[in-house]
Design a protein around this motif. Structure first.
Motif, PDB file in Angstrom:
ATOM      1  N   ARG A  15       7.760 -38.329  17.198  1.00 37.64           N
ATOM      2  CA  ARG A  15       7.147 -37.722  16.015  1.00 37.64           C
ATOM      3  C   ARG A  15       7.809 -36.384  15.736  1.00 37.64           C
ATOM      4  N   ASP A  30       7.648 -34.327  19.152  1.00 42.74           N
ATOM      5  CA  ASP A  30       6.209 -34.358  19.430  1.00 42.74           C
ATOM      6  C   ASP A  30       5.870 -35.671  20.135  1.00 42.74           C
ATOM      7  N   GLU A  31       6.191 -35.701  21.427  1.00 41.33           N
ATOM      8  CA  GLU A  31       5.921 -36.901  22.202  1.00 41.33           C
ATOM      9  C   GLU A  31       4.681 -36.683  23.044  1.00 41.33           C
ATOM     10  N   ASP A  32       4.067 -37.776  23.475  1.00 42.51           N
ATOM     11  CA  ASP A  32       2.883 -37.601  24.314  1.00 42.51           C
ATOM     12  C   ASP A  32       3.255 -36.824  25.569  1.00 42.51           C
ATOM     13  N   ARG A  88       3.797 -35.438  29.218  1.00 44.91           N
ATOM     14  CA  ARG A  88       3.923 -36.097  30.522  1.00 44.91           C
ATOM     15  C   ARG A  88       4.088 -35.040  31.578  1.00 44.91           C
ATOM     16  N   TYR A 108       6.900 -30.470  27.206  1.00 46.40           N
ATOM     17  CA  TYR A 108       6.366 -30.939  25.929  1.00 46.40           C
ATOM     18  C   TYR A 108       6.986 -30.121  24.800  1.00 46.40           C
TER      19      TYR A 108
END
Ligand code: ASP
Length: 456
Positions: free
Chosen positions: A170, A214-216, A218, A223
């Motif tokens: 994203r 914009d990745e989940d 981890r 991030y």
């Protein structure tokens, strides 16, 4: 400016020196006070006998003038580099007092809650482990730059406020004040700009580039933003970029004395990797090599170009701008045999992680257009989103290709850190909050009105 660092006192036995730093630890034996004075290079034991030494607190900022003395044989501390000397203090100035610290800074820090460490990152970085990581990072990037400058590459900055470029994540979007209701996207990579630089005739580009995805969140990943070594070159084939990167890594690692397992790097096709390791990232090291923290690189090639989405349409596996392997160009242009088309993509793997990837690009507009058509984009949509690229390729774009390497991951691997946040000065928390400052944070109503935005 301070002239002498703690580490340099090793060669100053018998001399008067002036040192500046922090009082890392304080031990009092009646009227004698022992202080470990720390600066960015090392710690040294200071022996103070005057009254004012009684007033020093842990982490106060101090100046000390004194004589460097050899320690008596039985008091030598073999655990620190300055363990055979100490400083006999003649004069002390407390330059700044400190409030009690919210976290210990003289341990390796792994035992402390990461949220606390990141909230007080400016204190957390005082611990020698973090200083060492950041200092190595600086040297690593410097050595990489030297390699590319020597090979006639230009370092060029590309825009941060930009339009979306698809890398499979994203976008972070930024509202425009001058054109309310419209948005910039932060670049997931400089992919399109670096290709446009090839159309511009730059031929050899590199950048230590910040990328935003914009990745989940981890646990082991940074991030939001990360740094990549981004490269693009013209008149190249797949092997040229792979050789260039391999030569660069071998040269840089040799200069910095970092052992590499196997040279030249082994190459696996995607199919072979799946058969042999069950994945396209793998660790080639033996247990013994893991203990020695050897870096084991390998290439993976011959990936499928497309895969099916959950909705049943086609999407790219790596990069929509990649060219297929030459023997599949006709299939791409005719949009047939899609599931079997292989891309020119090459991924670099190190110690179980994907540390880089790139490809030869479609330099002819009709080939790039075919990729988007296979993905089911309508003519209008292609024009709107990628019209500038297709147009640019039509103005005499040279054959070109490139790669990007994840700097954070490479450094974490070398420094034997599991978490890349340990090698980034001020990373976000795993929950996406910035270190020290409180972003993301609410915005004044007035500012939102200016932007034409209503929060719902
Ligand atoms: N743009 C790609 C990435 O960021 C790298 C490349 O193909 O050069 O992963």
């Amino acid at each position: 400016m301070k002239k002498l660092s703690v580490f340099q006192t090793i060669n100053k036995i018998g001399q008067e020196v002036e040192l500046y730093g922090w009082a890392q630890s304080i031990r009092k034996h009646k009227s004698v006070v022992f202080i470990d004075l720390r600066d960015r290079t090392d710690i040294i034991q200071v022996v103070g006998t005057t009254e004012d030494f009684q007033k020093i607190n842990q982490e106060d900022v101090i100046y000390i003038k004194g004589i460097v003395k050899k320690r008596p044989e039985k008091l030598i501390n073999p655990n620190i580099l300055t363990g055979s000397i100490e400083l006999e203090a003649k004069e002390l100035k407390i330059l700044n007092k400190t409030a009690p610290l919210p976290l210990q800074v003289d341990t390796d820090g792994y035992e402390i809650d990461e949220e606390v460490r990141l909230k007080y990152r400016y204190l957390d970085i005082r611990r020698p482990r973090l200083y060492k990581n950041l200092s190595f990072r600086s040297k690593f990037i410097d050595t990489i730059r030297q390699f590319f400058f020597k090979n006639d590459f230009l370092e060029i900055e590309t825009p941060i406020l930009s339009e979306t470029t698809p890398e499979g994540a994203r976008d972070f979007i930024v509202p425009s004040r001058l054109q309310p209701g419209k948005f910039y996207a932060l670049p997931q990579s400089p992919q399109q700009y670096k290709q446009l630089l090839m159309v511009a005739g730059i031929e050899r580009y590199f950048q230590i580039a910040r990328c935003f995805r914009d990745e989940d969140p981890r646990a082991d990943r940074a991030y939001g933003e990360f740094t990549q070594l981004d490269i693009e070159a013209s008149f190249v084939q797949k092997e040229d970029i792979m050789n260039l990167i391999e030569t660069m890594i071998i040269e840089v690692y040799q200069k910095l004395k970092i052992p590499i397992k196997e040279k030249p790097f082994p190459v696996f096709t995607y199919k072979q990797a799946l058969e042999k390791f069950g994945a396209d990232k793998f660790d080639l090291r033996t247990d013994e090599e893991k203990k020695k923290n050897i870096q084991a690189f390998a290439w993976v090639i011959d990936f499928p170009f497309f895969e099916k989405t959950e909705e049943g349409s086609w999407t790219f596996t790596h990069n929509p701008f990649s060219a297929p392997k030459p023997e599949f160009m006709n299939d791409l242009l005719n949009k047939k045999n899609i599931e079997n088309i292989l891309t020119t993509q090459y991924d670099l793997v190190c110690n179980g992680y994907e540390v880089g990837g790139g490809s030869i690009r479609n330099h002819q507009p009709q080939a790039l257009k075919a990729v988007f058509e296979i993905m089911g984009l309508k003519e209008e949509e292609i024009k709107l989103k990628f019209g500038h690229m297709i147009e640019a390729l039509g103005f005499g774009a040279p054959p070109h290709g490139g790669i990007a390497l994840g700097i954070d991951r490479l450094i974490a691997s070398i420094m034997n850190e599991k978490n890349v946040r340990e090698v980034i000065a001020m990373p976000m928390t795993s929950g996406g909050k910035t270190a020290i400052m409180n972003a993301p944070s609410p915005v004044d109503k007035e500012k939102l009105r200016e932007l034409g935005i209503k929060v719902i």
